[in-house]
Structures are given as C-alpha cells and as structure tokens.
Design an enzyme around this catalytic site. Structure first.
Site, PDB file in Angstrom:
ATOM      1  N   PHE A 291       0.846  -1.199   0.000  1.00 47.28           N
ATOM      2  CA  PHE A 291       0.000   0.000   0.000  1.00 47.28           C
ATOM      3  C   PHE A 291       0.875   1.240   0.000  1.00 47.28           C
ATOM      4  O   PHE A 291       1.851   1.324   0.747  1.00 47.28           O
ATOM      5  CB  PHE A 291      -0.905   0.003   1.236  1.00 47.28           C
ATOM      6  CG  PHE A 291      -1.906   1.118   1.232  1.00 47.28           C
ATOM      7  CD1 PHE A 291      -3.085   1.003   0.516  1.00 47.28           C
ATOM      8  CD2 PHE A 291      -1.661   2.298   1.929  1.00 47.28           C
ATOM      9  CE1 PHE A 291      -4.022   2.039   0.501  1.00 47.28           C
ATOM     10  CE2 PHE A 291      -2.578   3.334   1.923  1.00 47.28           C
ATOM     11  CZ  PHE A 291      -3.760   3.206   1.206  1.00 47.28           C
TER      12      PHE A 291
ATOM     13  N   GLU B  61      -9.431   6.839   2.189  1.00 51.96           N
ATOM     14  CA  GLU B  61      -8.021   7.098   1.909  1.00 51.96           C
ATOM     15  C   GLU B  61      -7.702   8.543   2.283  1.00 51.96           C
ATOM     16  O   GLU B  61      -7.641   9.410   1.434  1.00 51.96           O
ATOM     17  CB  GLU B  61      -7.671   6.827   0.440  1.00 51.96           C
ATOM     18  CG  GLU B  61      -7.526   5.364   0.069  1.00 51.96           C
ATOM     19  CD  GLU B  61      -8.860   4.690  -0.246  1.00 51.96           C
ATOM     20  OE1 GLU B  61      -8.873   3.461  -0.441  1.00 51.96           O
ATOM     21  OE2 GLU B  61      -9.879   5.386  -0.304  1.00 51.96           O
ATOM     22  N   SER B  62      -7.530   8.776   3.583  1.00 53.34           N
ATOM     23  CA  SER B  62      -7.059  10.045   4.146  1.00 53.34           C
ATOM     24  C   SER B  62      -8.170  11.051   4.452  1.00 53.34           C
ATOM     25  O   SER B  62      -9.168  10.681   5.068  1.00 53.34           O
ATOM     26  CB  SER B  62      -5.934  10.639   3.299  1.00 53.34           C
ATOM     27  OG  SER B  62      -4.843   9.726   3.240  1.00 53.34           O
TER      28      SER B  62
ATOM     29  N   CYS C   6      -4.318   8.982  -0.228  1.00 54.61           N
ATOM     30  CA  CYS C   6      -3.183   8.068  -0.315  1.00 54.61           C
ATOM     31  C   CYS C   6      -3.514   6.913  -1.253  1.00 54.61           C
ATOM     32  O   CYS C   6      -4.511   6.945  -1.986  1.00 54.61           O
ATOM     33  CB  CYS C   6      -2.818   7.557   1.081  1.00 54.61           C
ATOM     34  SG  CYS C   6      -4.192   6.751   1.946  1.00 54.61           S
TER      35      CYS C   6
ATOM     36  N   PHE D 197      -8.666   0.949  10.915  1.00 54.23           N
ATOM     37  CA  PHE D 197      -8.991   0.106   9.763  1.00 54.23           C
ATOM     38  C   PHE D 197      -8.693  -1.367  10.046  1.00 54.23           C
ATOM     39  O   PHE D 197      -7.839  -1.702  10.869  1.00 54.23           O
ATOM     40  CB  PHE D 197      -8.192   0.552   8.531  1.00 54.23           C
ATOM     41  CG  PHE D 197      -8.597   1.889   8.003  1.00 54.23           C
ATOM     42  CD1 PHE D 197      -9.576   2.006   7.025  1.00 54.23           C
ATOM     43  CD2 PHE D 197      -8.000   3.054   8.482  1.00 54.23           C
ATOM     44  CE1 PHE D 197      -9.956   3.250   6.538  1.00 54.23           C
ATOM     45  CE2 PHE D 197      -8.376   4.295   8.005  1.00 54.23           C
ATOM     46  CZ  PHE D 197      -9.346   4.400   7.030  1.00 54.23           C
TER      47      PHE D 197
ATOM     48  N   SER E 272      -6.517   6.424  10.770  1.00 55.05           N
ATOM     49  CA  SER E 272      -6.623   7.803  10.312  1.00 55.05           C
ATOM     50  C   SER E 272      -7.336   8.624  11.372  1.00 55.05           C
ATOM     51  O   SER E 272      -8.207   8.116  12.085  1.00 55.05           O
ATOM     52  CB  SER E 272      -7.420   7.898   9.001  1.00 55.05           C
ATOM     53  OG  SER E 272      -6.694   7.400   7.901  1.00 55.05           O
TER      54      SER E 272
ATOM     55  N   HIS F   4      -2.246   9.910   9.449  1.00 51.66           N
ATOM     56  CA  HIS F   4      -2.580   8.688   8.712  1.00 51.66           C
ATOM     57  C   HIS F   4      -1.422   7.702   8.840  1.00 51.66           C
ATOM     58  O   HIS F   4      -0.254   8.097   8.737  1.00 51.66           O
ATOM     59  CB  HIS F   4      -2.865   9.016   7.248  1.00 51.66           C
ATOM     60  CG  HIS F   4      -3.968  10.011   7.082  1.00 51.66           C
ATOM     61  ND1 HIS F   4      -5.294   9.672   7.220  1.00 51.66           N
ATOM     62  CD2 HIS F   4      -3.950  11.351   6.865  1.00 51.66           C
ATOM     63  CE1 HIS F   4      -6.030  10.753   7.076  1.00 51.66           C
ATOM     64  NE2 HIS F   4      -5.241  11.780   6.857  1.00 51.66           N
TER      65      HIS F   4
ATOM     66  N   GLU G  55       2.264  -1.665   7.857  1.00 44.33           N
ATOM     67  CA  GLU G  55       2.853  -2.928   7.414  1.00 44.33           C
ATOM     68  C   GLU G  55       4.383  -2.864   7.305  1.00 44.33           C
ATOM     69  O   GLU G  55       4.943  -1.863   6.862  1.00 44.33           O
ATOM     70  CB  GLU G  55       2.297  -3.343   6.042  1.00 44.33           C
ATOM     71  CG  GLU G  55       0.835  -3.717   6.047  1.00 44.33           C
ATOM     72  CD  GLU G  55      -0.038  -2.596   5.548  1.00 44.33           C
ATOM     73  OE1 GLU G  55      -1.002  -2.886   4.829  1.00 44.33           O
ATOM     74  OE2 GLU G  55       0.255  -1.421   5.867  1.00 44.33           O
TER      75      GLU G  55
END
Length: 453
Positions: free
Chosen positions: A19, A85-86, A100, A293, A299, A325, A329
């Site tokens: 990601f 996404e953000s 992102c 998430f 976030s 954010h 991983e």
C-alpha cells in the site's frame, strides 16, 4: 523517481500488493479569506461559501478520486471529512484534499472547479497548491500520478500560471510541489499571500474544562502583540517511514473481521487515547475524529480552536486542523502528520497551551519512532523581508532550528513541563541528512530530512 527496495516475500504476502502511504495533497483557495465569499453576509446558519455544498455533491466528486467519506465533523469554520483514503477539509473559501494509495486526486480538480462555480459562486481559483513526497511504488499509480511530469502536465493544462519544483535529493527523500500565482482580479488582495490566519504563532494559555474562564467570551485572548503582526498561511508536515515494530503493532486491528467496521470509530478513538494522540494538543481545544482500519491502518482528523473568538470574524479565522494517517505494514510502513495552526518557536511550558514547534515534533515522533523522516514547513512570507532587514530570524530559519533541536539534541531541563516530564524522548536519536530553505512566490519553505543515528 526512486522506489523503495522491498523484499519479494513481503510483497507476495501482502493482499493486493503493498500500500502506498505517502499522500497526494491538493489545496485550492478560491479567495484570500472567508470574508471574501460573496454570500458571507447573507449566511443564516453559519454555512457559506464552499461549506454550503451538499455532502452528496462532494461524494460524487470523491467517486472520481476513488475514495469514500467515512465520517464528518462540522466545526465552527471548517468541515473535516475522514475518508477511506485520508482526509478532506472544507472551509468557506478553500478546500484541502489529501489522499493516499492509488487514488486519482488530480482527476477531481475539474469537478471541484465546477462545484465551486455552481454552488459557491467562485468563477476562478485564487491559488492552488499540490504536493507530495516521492512515492514508494510509483509503478502502481494510475492516470497522471504515474509520473511527476505527467502530474505537472495535467495541472499546466488547467492552470496557465503554475510552477513545479523538486526539493531534496532526486535519488533519495524528496518533496514535490506545484503552485500557482494569485489570479488577477480574484480580489482586491490579489498578488498577496492568502490572508489566513491573521495572527502570529499562538502563545496564549487557554483554560482547562471546568475553569471559570471557560464561559462565552471569557477565554483569555492571545497577547495583544500577536495581533500586530500579519500572520502566515502555515502548514507543518512530518512524513515518517521505517516505523519501529513496537510503534507499528497497535495499528493492527484486534477486532473480529465481521465486527471491525461497526467498531472502527470507537476503536480509533480508544487507540488515539492509548497512544497519546489525544494529548498532542490540549484536549479541551481539540475535536477528534478517528478510525481504525481492518486488518490494519489508522486515520484521524482533529479540529483545533486556537483563537478564543473562533467563528466571530470571517477575516480572522480561529479554527485549524491536524490530521494523521498510518500504514503500519512491515516493509512500507509510513505515518504522516499535518497541521495548519501557527506554532510558537519558544517553549510555553503549560499543559493548556498550544505546543511550540519543537515540542510538537517530539510528541509526534515519539508515537511513531520512525527510522527516517522528512519535515516541511510551508509558510507565507509577508513579513520575512522586514525580518531580514532587521537582522532577525525568519520563520523558516526558526523552523530549521526547531527541527534540529527537537531531533538531534538531547532534552534539556528547560524542555520539562510543569509536572517534570520531558517533552519527548526522541531528542538526540537522529542525525540530519538534508536541509534546504526555498523561496517561492509569496511563500517560504523549510525542508529537512533525518534518520536514526
């Protein structure tokens, strides 16, 4: 553009591939300040300008970008949307879209311009800013985001007065920026830096909840001297990679997969409290919205009441934001912090105060403990010429000093708060690998990179 060398076994084990954490940051000003909106006087519910746009219309635009609204906090001056996404922030006269992954941020621009024209009576753009850190996996991007040159070409086709820059090592950590000059005729202030906020960095001490001062109109105002200076449009970013394993671990969801979405907001708030995110700024000045998430990631958006007369005068905004954010991983871990509240460069030593820049950096870095990080301060420079003539210290020079002090020097006794605690443990752990000061049209930039010693 350089990409990150990732072990093939990590990529093979990642569902859908790695990601892309580093965000595309788009900021569009349609007027120098909220006071320049044509409907500012006729507003009856506090919503005017872009804040009148229905949520469904923004959702339609975000469908083009390939992201969804998760939640929204409506402040006194700004609406803060937390996205899949953000983040997306909407003020009466400007908006900030930060996305992102493989989102198509720039493809939303034509629709944004239509929305601003049709719903807020903005026929043109006052200024536009687009920036991002170098991608880790540029080959995974789509549309104009495959290459910086394509992004620049896309923007040049829309805006005839844009300029593009690369700041930092082209074969290492660097930051990309595209900005336009103020448009002629946008307002009587055209040709100047945006006039938000009209206050120098905050050094006021605000009362805690329960204090007798916390009644309407009774909050102690900032020092009078602060109002004597025309202040800056101010954005600080802390972009962090190679997060420590201990710092990454809390961002992997513990909720059962079938329950994760239902509890994502509550889990995000609990995680914010556990990690100290709720203490980055005084809690009584902060309205926080967070999301955890599944299977991993985090976030949050926060609205900050940094002036006591918030919402009373459209020409003197008093509400800012910060947003965080996290992509945890291993192999492509990343965390970002962004804030637009002007910060003092001298320590305040009071838990009810907005933190100074050095303290803020240490608070953020202590949470994520990155192996590498880049800091940028982007600030309008209306006062810097006068400062230089008086042989004083400009905003970016003060920022570079704060960057270095926060990360390369051990905490001193003076860094301790009233309770005796050190403001951060990251001091002294890093070495600076790059330092660049840049002057743009109406703006100055302080850029610096650090890595663990």
């Amino acid at each position: 553009m350089p990409s990150v060398e990732i072990p093939s076994d990590l990529i093979d084990d990642a569902p859908g591939g790695p990601f892309e954490g580093p965000e595309k940051l788009l900021e569009i000003w349609f007027a120098p300040s909220a006071a320049d909106c044509s409907d500012v006087i006729s507003s009856t519910d506090g919503k005017f300008g872009l804040r009148k746009v229905p949520r469904a219309i923004w959702e339609e635009m975000l469908d083009i970008v390939k992201c969804k609204i998760l939640s929204v906090v409506e402040g006194a001056e700004t609406d803060a949307y937390l996205l899949s996404e953000s983040s997306f922030f909407v003020a009466p006269h400007r908006l900030i879209l930060k996305t992102c992954g493989t989102t198509l941020n720039l493809l939303g621009v034509p629709r944004i311009l239509e929305i601003a024209r049709d719903y807020a009576d903005f026929p043109s753009v006052y200024r536009l800013f687009y920036s991002r850190k170098a991608f880790m996996f540029p080959e995974r991007q789509s549309g104009p985001h495959r290459d910086w040159r394509d992004e620049v070409e896309f923007l040049d086709n829309v805006f005839p007065n844009g300029s593009a820059y690369t700041v930092g090592k082209v074969n290492g950590d660097h930051w990309l920026l595209y900005l336009t000059s103020p448009t002629d005729g946008a307002s009587s202030n055209a040709g100047t830096a945006p006039s938000s906020p009209h206050l120098s960095p905050v050094e006021a001490d605000y009362p805690e909840p329960g204090s007798s001062k916390l009644t309407a109109g009774a909050i102690d105002p900032p020092p009078d001297s602060a109002d004597d200076a025309i202040a800056s449009d101010y954005t600080i970013e802390i972009l962090m990679t190679h997060l420590s394993s201990d710092a990454r671990a809390p961002f992997f969801s513990q909720a059962p997969p079938d329950e994760a979405e239902a509890t994502a907001g509550a889990d995000g708030m609990a995680l914010s409290s556990k990690l100290g995110i709720t203490e980055i700024f005084p809690p009584h000045l902060t309205t926080l919205d967070a999301y955890s998430f599944s299977p991993c990631g985090y976030s949050c958006n926060a609205l900050l009441k940094w002036r006591p007369d918030i919402g009373e005068d459209p020409s003197r905004p008093g509400e800012g934001y910060y947003t965080i954010h996290v992509t945890p991983e291993e192999g492509w871990s990343y965390a970002s912090f962004e804030c637009n509240v002007p910060l003092p460069t001298k320590s305040t030593d009071k838990p009810t105060s907005v933190p100074d820049l050095k303290t803020l950096i240490r608070r953020v870095v202590d949470i994520f403990r990155p192996g590498r990080l880049t800091l940028t301060l982007f600030v309008s420079c209306v006062d810097n010429d006068a400062v230089e003539e008086e042989e004083g210290e400009s905003a970016i020079e003060a920022a570079q000093r704060a960057f270095k002090s926060a990360l390369t020097l051990p905490a001193k006794r003076s860094d301790r708060g009233e309770d005796g605690a050190v403001s951060g443990t990251s001091g002294g752990l890093y070495k600076r690998t790059d330092k660049i000061n840049y002057e743009f049209g109406g703006y100055d930039l302080a850029f610096a990179s650090f890595e663990l010693r």
